[in-house]
Scaffold this motif. Structure first.
Motif, PDB file in Angstrom:
ATOM      1  N   GLY A 113       0.773  -1.242   0.000  1.00  0.00           N
ATOM      2  CA  GLY A 113       0.000   0.000   0.000  1.00  0.00           C
ATOM      3  C   GLY A 113       0.801   1.287   0.000  1.00  0.00           C
ATOM      4  O   GLY A 113       0.224   2.364   0.153  1.00  0.00           O
ATOM      5  N   LYS A 114       2.120   1.204  -0.200  1.00  0.00           N
ATOM      6  CA  LYS A 114       2.919   2.440  -0.196  1.00  0.00           C
ATOM      7  C   LYS A 114       2.526   3.332  -1.375  1.00  0.00           C
ATOM      8  O   LYS A 114       2.214   4.505  -1.200  1.00  0.00           O
ATOM      9  N   THR A 115       2.574   2.775  -2.570  1.00  0.00           N
ATOM     10  CA  THR A 115       2.298   3.595  -3.751  1.00  0.00           C
ATOM     11  C   THR A 115       0.853   4.083  -3.743  1.00  0.00           C
ATOM     12  O   THR A 115       0.587   5.257  -4.031  1.00  0.00           O
ATOM     13  N   GLY A 116      -0.059   3.217  -3.394  1.00  0.00           N
ATOM     14  CA  GLY A 116      -1.470   3.617  -3.361  1.00  0.00           C
ATOM     15  C   GLY A 116      -1.712   4.743  -2.369  1.00  0.00           C
ATOM     16  O   GLY A 116      -2.411   5.723  -2.676  1.00  0.00           O
ATOM     17  N   ASN A 137       6.998   4.178  -8.584  1.00  0.00           N
ATOM     18  CA  ASN A 137       7.484   3.343  -7.477  1.00  0.00           C
ATOM     19  C   ASN A 137       8.930   3.700  -7.128  1.00  0.00           C
ATOM     20  O   ASN A 137       9.684   2.851  -6.678  1.00  0.00           O
ATOM     21  N   GLU A 161       7.829   7.909  -1.077  1.00  0.00           N
ATOM     22  CA  GLU A 161       7.707   6.468  -0.812  1.00  0.00           C
ATOM     23  C   GLU A 161       9.095   5.895  -0.581  1.00  0.00           C
ATOM     24  O   GLU A 161      10.017   6.149  -1.361  1.00  0.00           O
ATOM     25  N   ARG A 186       1.464  -0.891   6.735  1.00  0.00           N
ATOM     26  CA  ARG A 186       1.080  -2.190   7.282  1.00  0.00           C
ATOM     27  C   ARG A 186       2.276  -3.129   7.195  1.00  0.00           C
ATOM     28  O   ARG A 186       3.040  -3.069   6.236  1.00  0.00           O
ATOM     29  N   HIS A 191       8.017  -8.984   0.153  1.00  0.00           N
ATOM     30  CA  HIS A 191       9.458  -8.670   0.111  1.00  0.00           C
ATOM     31  C   HIS A 191      10.178  -9.300   1.309  1.00  0.00           C
ATOM     32  O   HIS A 191      11.029  -8.678   1.933  1.00  0.00           O
ATOM     33  N   ASN A 290      -6.095   2.308   4.301  1.00  0.00           N
ATOM     34  CA  ASN A 290      -5.084   3.261   3.830  1.00  0.00           C
ATOM     35  C   ASN A 290      -5.588   4.698   3.963  1.00  0.00           C
ATOM     36  O   ASN A 290      -4.811   5.611   4.255  1.00  0.00           O
ATOM     37  N   ARG A 321      -2.962  -1.830 -10.076  1.00  0.00           N
ATOM     38  CA  ARG A 321      -3.223  -2.088  -8.660  1.00  0.00           C
ATOM     39  C   ARG A 321      -4.716  -1.975  -8.373  1.00  0.00           C
ATOM     40  O   ARG A 321      -5.142  -1.390  -7.397  1.00  0.00           O
ATOM     41  N   GLU A 339      -4.815  -6.030 -11.566  1.00  0.00           N
ATOM     42  CA  GLU A 339      -3.905  -6.008 -10.414  1.00  0.00           C
ATOM     43  C   GLU A 339      -2.582  -6.640 -10.825  1.00  0.00           C
ATOM     44  O   GLU A 339      -1.946  -7.339 -10.050  1.00  0.00           O
ATOM     45  N   ASN A 342       1.490  -6.253  -8.998  1.00  0.00           N
ATOM     46  CA  ASN A 342       2.085  -6.616  -7.727  1.00  0.00           C
ATOM     47  C   ASN A 342       1.277  -7.723  -7.056  1.00  0.00           C
ATOM     48  O   ASN A 342       0.079  -7.804  -7.238  1.00  0.00           O
ATOM     49  N   ALA A 347      -1.963  -8.591  -0.212  1.00  0.00           N
ATOM     50  CA  ALA A 347      -2.560  -7.907  -1.358  1.00  0.00           C
ATOM     51  C   ALA A 347      -3.486  -8.851  -2.121  1.00  0.00           C
ATOM     52  O   ALA A 347      -4.525  -8.436  -2.654  1.00  0.00           O
ATOM     53  N   LYS A 445      -4.000 -10.946 -11.176  1.00  0.00           N
ATOM     54  CA  LYS A 445      -3.045 -10.514 -10.139  1.00  0.00           C
ATOM     55  C   LYS A 445      -1.861 -11.457 -10.043  1.00  0.00           C
ATOM     56  O   LYS A 445      -1.999 -12.672 -10.038  1.00  0.00           O
TER      57      LYS A 445
HETATM   58  N1  LIG Z   1      -3.553  -1.987   3.337  1.00  0.00           N
HETATM   59  C1  LIG Z   1      -3.413  -2.936   2.430  1.00  0.00           C
HETATM   60  N2  LIG Z   1      -3.567  -4.251   2.773  1.00  0.00           N
HETATM   61  C2  LIG Z   1      -3.440  -5.218   1.839  1.00  0.00           C
HETATM   62  N3  LIG Z   1      -3.166  -4.997   0.551  1.00  0.00           N
HETATM   63  C3  LIG Z   1      -3.015  -3.715   0.160  1.00  0.00           C
HETATM   64  C4  LIG Z   1      -3.121  -2.624   1.075  1.00  0.00           C
HETATM   65  N4  LIG Z   1      -2.932  -1.488   0.385  1.00  0.00           N
HETATM   66  C5  LIG Z   1      -2.699  -1.835  -0.887  1.00  0.00           C
HETATM   67  N5  LIG Z   1      -2.734  -3.170  -1.029  1.00  0.00           N
HETATM   68  C6  LIG Z   1      -2.498  -3.950  -2.244  1.00  0.00           C
HETATM   69  O1  LIG Z   1      -1.112  -4.205  -2.331  1.00  0.00           O
HETATM   70  C7  LIG Z   1      -0.680  -4.218  -3.690  1.00  0.00           C
HETATM   71  C8  LIG Z   1       0.459  -3.277  -3.874  1.00  0.00           C
HETATM   72  O2  LIG Z   1       0.010  -1.951  -3.693  1.00  0.00           O
HETATM   73  P1  LIG Z   1       1.015  -0.752  -3.778  1.00  0.00           P
HETATM   74  O3  LIG Z   1       1.697  -0.806  -5.090  1.00  0.00           O
HETATM   75  O4  LIG Z   1       0.312   0.473  -3.369  1.00  0.00           O
HETATM   76  O5  LIG Z   1       2.029  -1.213  -2.639  1.00  0.00           O
HETATM   77  P2  LIG Z   1       3.567  -0.915  -2.462  1.00  0.00           P
HETATM   78  O6  LIG Z   1       3.797  -1.089  -1.015  1.00  0.00           O
HETATM   79  O7  LIG Z   1       3.888   0.393  -3.073  1.00  0.00           O
HETATM   80  O8  LIG Z   1       4.261  -2.073  -3.288  1.00  0.00           O
HETATM   81  P3  LIG Z   1       5.802  -2.136  -3.752  1.00  0.00           P
HETATM   82  O9  LIG Z   1       6.507  -2.825  -2.634  1.00  0.00           O
HETATM   83  O10 LIG Z   1       5.759  -2.911  -5.021  1.00  0.00           O
HETATM   84  O11 LIG Z   1       6.283  -0.729  -3.948  1.00  0.00           O
HETATM   85  C9  LIG Z   1      -1.896  -3.861  -4.513  1.00  0.00           C
HETATM   86  O12 LIG Z   1      -2.424  -5.060  -4.958  1.00  0.00           O
HETATM   87  C10 LIG Z   1      -2.816  -3.196  -3.527  1.00  0.00           C
HETATM   88  O13 LIG Z   1      -4.156  -3.337  -3.873  1.00  0.00           O
END
Ligand SMILES: Nc1ncnc2c1ncn2[C@@H]1O[C@H](COP(=O)(O)OP(=O)(O)OP(=O)(O)O)[C@@H](O)[C@H]1O
Ligand SMILES: [Mg+2]
Length: 478
Positions: A113-116, A137, A161, A186, A191, A290, A321, A339, A342, A347, A445
């Motif tokens: 959820g970082k990017t979102g 990203n 991010e 979260r 990773h 989020n 996403r 989706e 990622n 997720a 996904k």
């Molecule tokens: N709070 C959450 N709990 C579970 N899944 C989530 C949550 N927020 C986003 N996601 C899901 O996690 C996936 C990755 O989202 P996002 O790209 O925002 O995360 P990220 O942390 O930036 O990932 P990355 O590590 O690739 O940079 C997407 O499928 C998104 O729907």
């Protein structure tokens, strides 16, 4: 527009030498994506050396190039900024960019959820002041300093991010970014290949607090089981305040109720003692969670929470996403949930929740096209198996799977759910399209490296163009 970096400023920031008189309006590390007026930083990677592309960058309109040696064939008049090491030069630019910035800075990390959440904050804050956020990203040792070097001095808000695969990676990035607000979305298995436990992951994410400005705000998840550990870490790092978000009683931003819709959710929440009702234009419980984190971040940088809550209706899942689209295939109308960018267990579960929230039209099914979740190390087999067992109990009618790890998931499914399997995405793509039916809701996904985007492309490619009304993702996503 005023310059982002003049030659004099860039020289002072990096201790470099070279041509005077240029001024850059942006910073780029990719010669193929240089915009006119950019400062091109020639980084040396494992496969490419940016010094080989200085000429191309300058031809594409770069104002100058930061180099650690004069590239072969460079003209004597080329606007070069010479530094001993271009990675260190980029970091020096980032540090100076942060030094001169007097707006408010948010840094965020987390397993998912970082990017979102970053894109959500960009949207919410941009309505209240000039906002700069990391593109896409860009969250690692290159992306984070690059984003900081791009921070316009006149902006009011900066959102960054930060990501990692190993302990010790977030600390230097956060110390560079020096956030007023550090948010961890979260802790979950994602990773995790280089970690032996989630506690270790949490400790590595907690390094973000070590970069906090004096009196800064730490924001942590109250529900993921790591709230206490992360609060302690924030306090040890001298955070001025720790705020928690989630469903737990006493959370500073607390979910009171959530009503899911196929294209979003209606949320009622209490944020810092005040009640808000708002609609988020992105479906799934995870987006609601989020959004609570984002509202605390908004408050912590002095922006208006009510305005931000009202703006949640404009949030869209970023490309890959959760971006949703209706497509007319030869066999009928389908809903595609993309989706493909990622995947991790959390997720995947979040996406299954979104799929389950759809009611397919008559004759249609809930279809999941799933690819391997990568970067799970020794836990990969178990995580896929457990997810498969859960999926067997869900209202998902057909599952197509791609990749070696997915075999463990497929083995757990109900027999009627198993629709197709292939070792590689390209092989599955041709099988999937003819198997889809009118009314299907289709979730795609998998981890980026599995290439699920190829399947998305093939499905979209077989759609009849005139009927494909789309709900595109948040701009700048990916
Ligand atoms: N709070 C959450 N709990 C579970 N899944 C989530 C949550 N927020 C986003 N996601 C899901 O996690 C996936 C990755 O989202 P996002 O790209 O925002 O995360 P990220 O942390 O930036 O990932 P990355 O590590 O690739 O940079 C997407 O499928 C998104 O729907
Ligand atoms: Mg990301």
């Amino acid at each position: 527009m005023s310059a982002l970096w003049t030659a004099a400023q860039a020289k002072a920031a990096t201790g470099g030498s070279g041509a005077d008189g240029w001024a850059a309006s942006g910073v780029s590390i990719d010669s193929r994506r240089v915009a006119a007026g950019d400062l091109f930083v020639a980084l040396r990677g494992p496969n490419h050396d940016g010094h080989d592309h200085v000429d191309a960058a300058l031809s594409a309109g770069a104002a100058a190039a930061m180099v650690s040696h004069t590239p072969v064939g460079a003209s004597a008049s080329a606007p070069l900024l010479r530094v001993p090491d271009t990675q260190a030069g980029l970091e020096a630019l980032a540090i100076a960019g942060r030094e001169r910035f007097d707006g408010r800075v948010i840094a965020l990390t987390g397993s998912v959820g970082k990017t979102g959440t970053k894109e959500m904050l960009r949207l919410l804050l941009a309505a209240q002041g000039v906002t700069s956020a990391s593109e896409g990203n860009l969250n690692n040792h290159i992306g984070a300093p690059l984003s900081l070097a791009r921070l316009p001095p006149a902006a009011q808000f900066g959102v960054f991010e930060l990501g990692m695969n190993h302990p010790g990676e977030i600390r230097p990035l956060s110390r560079m970014v020096r956030p007023h607000c550090a948010l961890i979305t979260r802790i979950a298995p994602a990773h995790t290949a280089f970690f032996s436990s989630l506690d270790e992951v949490a400790a590595a994410k907690a390094e973000i607090f070590e970069g906090l400005e004096p009196g800064g705000v730490a924001i942590v998840n109250a529900d993921d089981g790591y709230g206490a550990l992360l609060s302690d870490a924030a306090q040890r790092a001298s955070a001025g305040q720790v705020m928690r978000f989630g469903e737990a009683p006493g959370a500073d931003a607390r979910l009171i109720s959530l009503e899911g819709r196929p294209d979003g959710s209606d949320v009622e929440a209490e944020v810092l003692g005040e009640r808000f009702r708002y609609r988020i234009g992105a479906p799934g419980r995870h987006w609601a969670m989020n959004s609570l984190a984002a509202l605390l971040a908004v408050a912590s940088v002095g922006a208006d929470v009510a305005k931000a809550a009202a703006a949640m209706v404009s949030v869209r899942p970023p490309v890959g996403r959760g971006a949703m689209e209706r497509l007319r295939l030869p066999q009928g109308l389908i809903t595609l949930i993309d989706e493909s960018y990622n995947a991790s267990p959390a997720a995947m579960r979040a996406a299954f929740g979104v799929l389950a929230g759809h009611s397919p039209a008559a004759g249609g099914r809930r279809v999941a096209i799933l690819g391997d979740m990568l970067e799970l190390g020794d836990n990969a087999e178990r995580e896929h198996r457990e997810l498969g067992a859960e999926l067997a109990g869900l209202l998902v009618d057909a599952v197509f799977a791609v990749g070696p790890a997915m075999q463990a998931l497929v083995a757990q499914l109900r027999r009627s759910q198993v629709a197709g399997y292939a070792g590689e995405a390209s092989a599955l793509a041709s099988v999937v399209v003819p198997a889809l039916r009118d009314g299907d809701v289709v979730l795609i996904k998998g981890s980026l490296g599995i290439g699920m985007a190829q399947i998305v492309k093939v499905i979209k490619g077989s759609a009849l163009p005139e009927e494909s009304g789309s709900r595109s993702g948040i701009s700048h996503a990916l």
